[in-house]
Design an enzyme around this catalytic site. Sequence first.
Site, PDB file in Angstrom:
ATOM      1  N   CYS A 382      11.683   1.002  45.140  1.00 17.19           N
ATOM      2  CA  CYS A 382      12.705   1.818  45.786  1.00 17.19           C
ATOM      3  C   CYS A 382      13.994   1.820  44.962  1.00 17.19           C
ATOM      4  CB  CYS A 382      12.912   1.394  47.228  1.00 17.19           C
ATOM      5  SG  CYS A 382      13.531   2.751  48.234  1.00 17.19           S
ATOM      6  N   HIS A 508       7.515   1.675  49.282  1.00 15.98           N
ATOM      7  CA  HIS A 508       7.471   0.221  49.490  1.00 15.98           C
ATOM      8  C   HIS A 508       6.028  -0.266  49.639  1.00 15.98           C
ATOM      9  CE1 HIS A 508      11.804  -0.512  50.137  1.00 15.98           C
ATOM     10  NE2 HIS A 508      11.797   0.744  50.554  1.00 15.98           N
ATOM     11  N   GLU A 510       4.938  -3.124  49.384  1.00 18.11           N
ATOM     12  CA  GLU A 510       4.858  -4.459  49.994  1.00 18.11           C
ATOM     13  C   GLU A 510       4.482  -4.404  51.472  1.00 18.11           C
ATOM     14  OE1 GLU A 510       7.599  -2.947  48.985  1.00 18.11           O
ATOM     15  OE2 GLU A 510       9.365  -3.428  50.193  1.00 18.11           O
TER      16      GLU A 510
HETATM   17  N1  GLN Z   1      19.610   3.127  48.474  1.00 14.65           N
HETATM   18  C1  GLN Z   1      18.483   3.837  47.988  1.00 14.65           C
HETATM   19  C2  GLN Z   1      18.236   5.123  48.731  1.00 14.65           C
HETATM   20  O1  GLN Z   1      18.639   5.255  49.866  1.00 14.65           O
HETATM   21  C3  GLN Z   1      17.233   2.974  47.996  1.00 14.65           C
HETATM   22  C4  GLN Z   1      16.820   2.560  49.352  1.00 14.65           C
HETATM   23  C5  GLN Z   1      15.870   1.383  49.333  1.00 14.65           C
HETATM   24  O2  GLN Z   1      15.775   0.676  48.345  1.00 14.65           O
HETATM   25  N2  GLN Z   1      15.180   1.157  50.419  1.00 14.65           N
HETATM   26  O3  GLN Z   1      17.587   6.001  48.217  1.00 14.65           O
END
Ligand code: GLN
Length: 565
Positions: A382, A508, A510
């Site tokens: 992310c 994600h 995970e």
């Molecule tokens: N801050 C980033 C976004 O909103 C990544 C979000 C995250 O890592 N969950 O795109």
Amino acid sequence: MTKFIFVTGGVVSSLGKGITTAAIAVLLEKRGLKVSIQKLDPYINVDPGTMSPFEHGEVYVTEDGAETDLDLGHYERFSNAAINKYSNATTGSVYSEVIRRERKGDYLGKTVQVIPHITDQIQRAIRQGAQRGIDVAIVEVGGTAGDIESLPFLEAIRQFGLKLGKGNVCYVHLTLLPYLSASGEMKTKPTQETVRKMREIGIQPDILVCRCERPMTEEMRQKIAMFCNVIGEDVIQEMDVPVTIYEVPLDLVREGMDASLVRCLQLQDTTRPDLSDWEDLRRRFAEPKGEIEIAVVGKYIELHDAYKSIYEALSHGGAYHEHKVRLRKIAAEDVHDQGATGLLHGCHGLLVPGGFGERGLEGKIKAIQWARENHVPFFGICFGMQAMVIEYARNVAGIPGAHTSEAQPNCSDPVIDLMREQEGVEEKGGTMRLGAYPCRVVDGTRCAEIYGRDMVLERHRHRWEFNNDYKRPLEVAGLTCSGIWEARGLVEVVELSDRPFYLGAQYHPEFKSKPLDPHPLFREFVGAALAFSRGEGEAGGEDEEEALDPSPAAASAAAGRTPGS
Ligand code: GLN
């Protein structure tokens, strides 16, 4: 008819109720029963989506896009229960529904009160959480018996049990047997007190699970049974697990937990559950063939729970390869202040997890640059993937102004930019791109090799995206876009295809890793780190002299390596 198990806790918080709940699910599933699992949280937030990871740990995202309590992660990792937006209810979500109904006029003429309106809504939520066709619904009540906030929930489960009747409901209460080193003994009084509190509320626990650091004597068991009005067999010892939380189902079976559940719920007493796969897993954790060290560079590093699912997924990868994964947790700001080399030297892989906001971003970028230049396996998730794109754009593709507009709204080159749908979104709760989206894995990439599939479904939680205006220059500079959400043409995975593992995912992974079925990306990341630790990392690249452990012979072998399963 569905039977219900309610899991409550007493004495102190952090007794591991979530893990115990998940382990109970394993025992029942191993008896061939279908289960659902739900968490009731007494806090007032509608969901934990707006809470700081420092305050509450990670926000766990379900397939259908709910932002939920991290205990739901344990439920999914341990069991096959279908977890969805009904699997987590809070005081906030219960009250907002009651208030919505009140405004609609559903309670016309009535004074709306905690009992019966709030408690009725809690019971509706419990019924919604228990999915159709399941045999046993397991419901964990957050908080500690006696908290003001949890009272309506306890009252609701009391009423619920009364309606279901004996044999259809089981109250499991977790307590603590503290050990006093001065007198060298374990104490049962707090357990007696918390059970008294439960009985005052009107709930007689059926099974007591006693958390302890040392074994409980038979005498203590009988004493607890007598004072707490249960039979000795239903006082279950749950000792601290030395190696892994994935031992808990094994421990509970050994202590007779499943026999107690069968008795209480009047279930068919089938043969003893076969937990040989969990035995094998325990062995993989307990007898590793070696160790590797993974650096995790993040913003919320002080709190283990902030990256719970990531740490778990790494441990799953380690168990798969029969190696212990040591974590080197590094605050991103320290990398910014002190430089990467000193802090990261000697680690066998770098993982940069998700995050929000500007703080720590430059440190993450520095760490990623170090991994790229030294050919250390790297996994960006992310925000970590977004930082990887920025690093590559700045330092390889010759775009020095590359940035994310999250950190610098007016930057000259927003290689990571706000999604079109997000423009003008003011509300913070539940408004990110959330839940599972299909991703096409591009043929011939490392990503395709690792997944062994061309379509995957992975979970998202973010507002910013890879900016396609920069796709071409980044690809020309050597970055491969290896996963695409085709409906919108958005880049979901980027990688350096000639490396064993240098990859970033916008989603994600995970959240979908299980100890008995590690996520392929975590499995291969740990595999690449293991190969690197053995000096099998591929050599070459622009910084050959600086590469940490290059071994050209092993490099070609590593490059041709197929995924581990
Ligand atoms: N801050 C980033 C976004 O909103 C990544 C979000 C995250 O890592 N969950 O795109």
